[in-house]
Design an enzyme around this catalytic site. Structure first.
Site, PDB file in Angstrom:
ATOM      1  CB  THR A  96      26.966  32.692  55.436  1.00 13.00           C
ATOM      2  OG1 THR A  96      26.176  31.535  55.183  1.00 13.00           O
ATOM      3  CG2 THR A  96      28.206  32.311  56.232  1.00 13.00           C
ATOM      4  CE  LYS A 171      26.620  28.487  56.109  1.00 12.07           C
ATOM      5  NZ  LYS A 171      26.601  27.255  55.336  1.00 12.07           N
ATOM      6  CE  LYS A 239      28.797  35.304  51.703  1.00 11.01           C
ATOM      7  NZ  LYS A 239      28.365  34.415  52.760  1.00 11.01           N
TER       8      LYS A 239
HETATM    9  P1  NAP Z   1      22.517  34.857  45.865  1.00 12.13           P
HETATM   10  O1  NAP Z   1      21.895  33.951  44.880  1.00 12.13           O
HETATM   11  O2  NAP Z   1      23.711  35.658  45.451  1.00 12.13           O
HETATM   12  O3  NAP Z   1      21.359  35.855  46.381  1.00 12.13           O
HETATM   13  C1  NAP Z   1      21.682  37.023  47.069  1.00 12.13           C
HETATM   14  C2  NAP Z   1      20.452  37.839  47.418  1.00 12.13           C
HETATM   15  O4  NAP Z   1      20.914  39.008  48.134  1.00 12.13           O
HETATM   16  C3  NAP Z   1      19.642  38.357  46.222  1.00 12.13           C
HETATM   17  O5  NAP Z   1      18.286  38.390  46.560  1.00 12.13           O
HETATM   18  C4  NAP Z   1      20.197  39.777  46.040  1.00 12.13           C
HETATM   19  O6  NAP Z   1      19.286  40.663  45.441  1.00 12.13           O
HETATM   20  C5  NAP Z   1      20.374  40.181  47.492  1.00 12.13           C
HETATM   21  N1  NAP Z   1      21.307  41.303  47.654  1.00 12.13           N
HETATM   22  C6  NAP Z   1      22.634  41.327  47.395  1.00 12.13           C
HETATM   23  N2  NAP Z   1      23.152  42.524  47.701  1.00 12.13           N
HETATM   24  C7  NAP Z   1      22.127  43.288  48.152  1.00 12.13           C
HETATM   25  C8  NAP Z   1      22.031  44.614  48.655  1.00 12.13           C
HETATM   26  N3  NAP Z   1      23.111  45.406  48.739  1.00 12.13           N
HETATM   27  N4  NAP Z   1      20.809  45.050  49.051  1.00 12.13           N
HETATM   28  C9  NAP Z   1      19.720  44.260  48.965  1.00 12.13           C
HETATM   29  N5  NAP Z   1      19.744  42.982  48.514  1.00 12.13           N
HETATM   30  C10 NAP Z   1      20.942  42.507  48.127  1.00 12.13           C
HETATM   31  O7  NAP Z   1      22.961  34.070  47.175  1.00 12.13           O
HETATM   32  P2  NAP Z   1      22.458  32.661  47.762  1.00 12.13           P
HETATM   33  O8  NAP Z   1      23.239  31.560  47.177  1.00 12.13           O
HETATM   34  O9  NAP Z   1      20.984  32.621  47.752  1.00 12.13           O
HETATM   35  O10 NAP Z   1      22.981  32.796  49.265  1.00 12.13           O
HETATM   36  C11 NAP Z   1      22.366  33.675  50.192  1.00 12.13           C
HETATM   37  C12 NAP Z   1      23.128  33.580  51.509  1.00 12.13           C
HETATM   38  O11 NAP Z   1      23.056  32.239  52.001  1.00 12.13           O
HETATM   39  C13 NAP Z   1      24.622  33.910  51.399  1.00 12.13           C
HETATM   40  O12 NAP Z   1      25.044  34.529  52.587  1.00 12.13           O
HETATM   41  C14 NAP Z   1      25.253  32.522  51.266  1.00 12.13           C
HETATM   42  O13 NAP Z   1      26.600  32.515  51.696  1.00 12.13           O
HETATM   43  C15 NAP Z   1      24.349  31.697  52.153  1.00 12.13           C
HETATM   44  N6  NAP Z   1      24.237  30.272  51.817  1.00 12.13           N
HETATM   45  C16 NAP Z   1      24.192  29.877  50.522  1.00 12.13           C
HETATM   46  C17 NAP Z   1      24.071  28.520  50.237  1.00 12.13           C
HETATM   47  C18 NAP Z   1      24.022  28.011  48.811  1.00 12.13           C
HETATM   48  O14 NAP Z   1      24.217  26.796  48.622  1.00 12.13           O
HETATM   49  N7  NAP Z   1      23.766  28.820  47.812  1.00 12.13           N
HETATM   50  C19 NAP Z   1      23.976  27.592  51.269  1.00 12.13           C
HETATM   51  C20 NAP Z   1      23.984  28.034  52.585  1.00 12.13           C
HETATM   52  C21 NAP Z   1      24.116  29.391  52.852  1.00 12.13           C
HETATM   53  P3  NAP Z   1      19.276  40.931  43.858  1.00 12.13           P
HETATM   54  O15 NAP Z   1      18.325  39.903  43.314  1.00 12.13           O
HETATM   55  O16 NAP Z   1      18.799  42.309  43.735  1.00 12.13           O
HETATM   56  O17 NAP Z   1      20.693  40.748  43.368  1.00 12.13           O
END
Ligand code: NAP
Length: 293
Positions: A96, A171, A239
């Site tokens: 997102t 979204k 965010k």
């Molecule tokens: P998350 O657990 O915080 O995972 C974030 C990922 O991004 C990790 O692999 C992290 O790597 C990587 N990352 C962060 N900053 C970075 C950078 N500067 N360079 C390279 N890699 C970087 O997030 P998530 O919950 O999986 O969500 C991922 C996305 O999907 C977000 O945009 C969120 O809003 C969206 N989303 C989430 C959900 C949910 O229920 N969780 C549902 C729908 C959509 P590291 O391992 O190195 O930190």
């Protein structure tokens, strides 16, 4: 089976990658923090040290990353995807992120005769794991069609759009609702509790009414159990609120409720709930109302 690239093993990415592996896809995986690669035990994946190395073996890469900065870093950074992309290759980003970023990415890939598809998802850890996400895909029709089989593995329904911004904005509209709905539930819980009515009764009434939603029931039960283990971080919903306000300003849409709601999520950060589930907003409202958590 097709070999595809995968970038980002966070809460969502880990489950999506496991889902693709379980359906026979071979993955070439990049994650900034190498230790997280250990989460994928399946032998059908290969880890790479740099995003650009993915193109050596795959013509399609999926990214699932925190925010716009993260996606830009794997595309434009040193050894990023854009530097070595070939004509016809496809980057599907499912994070997102902001509409200005998705538009820029679309144009920059287009300039290299490649494709950028923005395909954000509705659903969380469970739906990512069992392939029942709702997917909004925007971009070139030809590229979306080539990714259809992948979308079928990850999601239970796909909506196609003729521009990346439409998918991005839909979204963000959905997530602005999530941010407000959890506040509505939390306030109702606190009002009931201060009146001597249990949270269980609130959920039971909701279940029997037209107001009910799966989200109210699931998050309501977690709040009752005091379980704020993250499925979707407080920091990520904030965010998305900020993204809603960015769009609101650009498109001249007054969004007074989401502006007010933002203050509560900032309080959640101040209280140290940043890495808890967004339902931790209940604790902020309860504490403001003088309840002991
Ligand atoms: P998350 O657990 O915080 O995972 C974030 C990922 O991004 C990790 O692999 C992290 O790597 C990587 N990352 C962060 N900053 C970075 C950078 N500067 N360079 C390279 N890699 C970087 O997030 P998530 O919950 O999986 O969500 C991922 C996305 O999907 C977000 O945009 C969120 O809003 C969206 N989303 C989430 C959900 C949910 O229920 N969780 C549902 C729908 C959509 P590291 O391992 O190195 O930190």
């Amino acid at each position: 089976m097709q070999k595809i690239g995968f970038i980002g093993l966070g809460i969502m990415g880990e489950m999506m990658a496991k889902r693709l592996l379980s359906k026979g896809y071979q993955l070439v995986v990049y994650n900034r923090t190498k230790e997280k690669l250990g989460k994928l035990e399946d032998e059908n994946f290969k880890a790479v040290d740099l995003p650009a190395q993915i193109w050596g073996e795959c013509e399609i890469v999926i990214s699932m990353l925190s925010d716009s900065t993260a996606v830009e870093s794997v595309v434009y950074g040193n050894d990023g995807l854009l530097g070595s992309v070939k004509p016809g290759f496809i980057h599907i980003d499912m994070s997102t992120i902001s509409p200005s970023t998705t538009k820029k990415l679309y144009l920059d890939y287009k300039n290299r005769s490649a494709h950028f598809v923005h395909a954000p998802v509705l659903g969380s850890r469970t739906q990512a794991g069992d392939g029942t996400l709702l997917i909004f895909a925007g971009g070139d029709e030809e590229a979306i069609s080539k990714c259809e089989e992948i979308f079928k593995v990850l999601g239970r329904k796909l909506w196609r759009f003729d521009s990346v911004e439409k998918a991005t904005n839909l979204k963000i509209a959905m997530n602005s609702m999530i941010a407000m709905m959890i506040i509505a539930l939390s306030q109702a819980f606190v009002l009931a509790e201060k009146s001597g009515i249990s949270k269980e009764v609130v959920l039971e009434v909701l279940e029997n009414s037209a107001l009910n939603s799966t989200m109210y029931q699931n998050k309501g039960k977690a709040i009752i159990e005091g379980n704020f283990t993250p499925n979707f971080y407080v920091k990520h919903i904030l965010k998305d609120i900020n993204l809603s306000l960015e769009i609101a300003q650009d498109m001249k849409i007054p969004m007074p409720v989401i502006s007010a709601v933002r203050e509560l999520y900032i309080s959640a950060l101040a209280k140290g709930y940043e890495n808890e589930d967004y339902s931790a907003i209940y604790k902020v409202i309860a504490e403001l109302a003088g309840l002991k958590i």
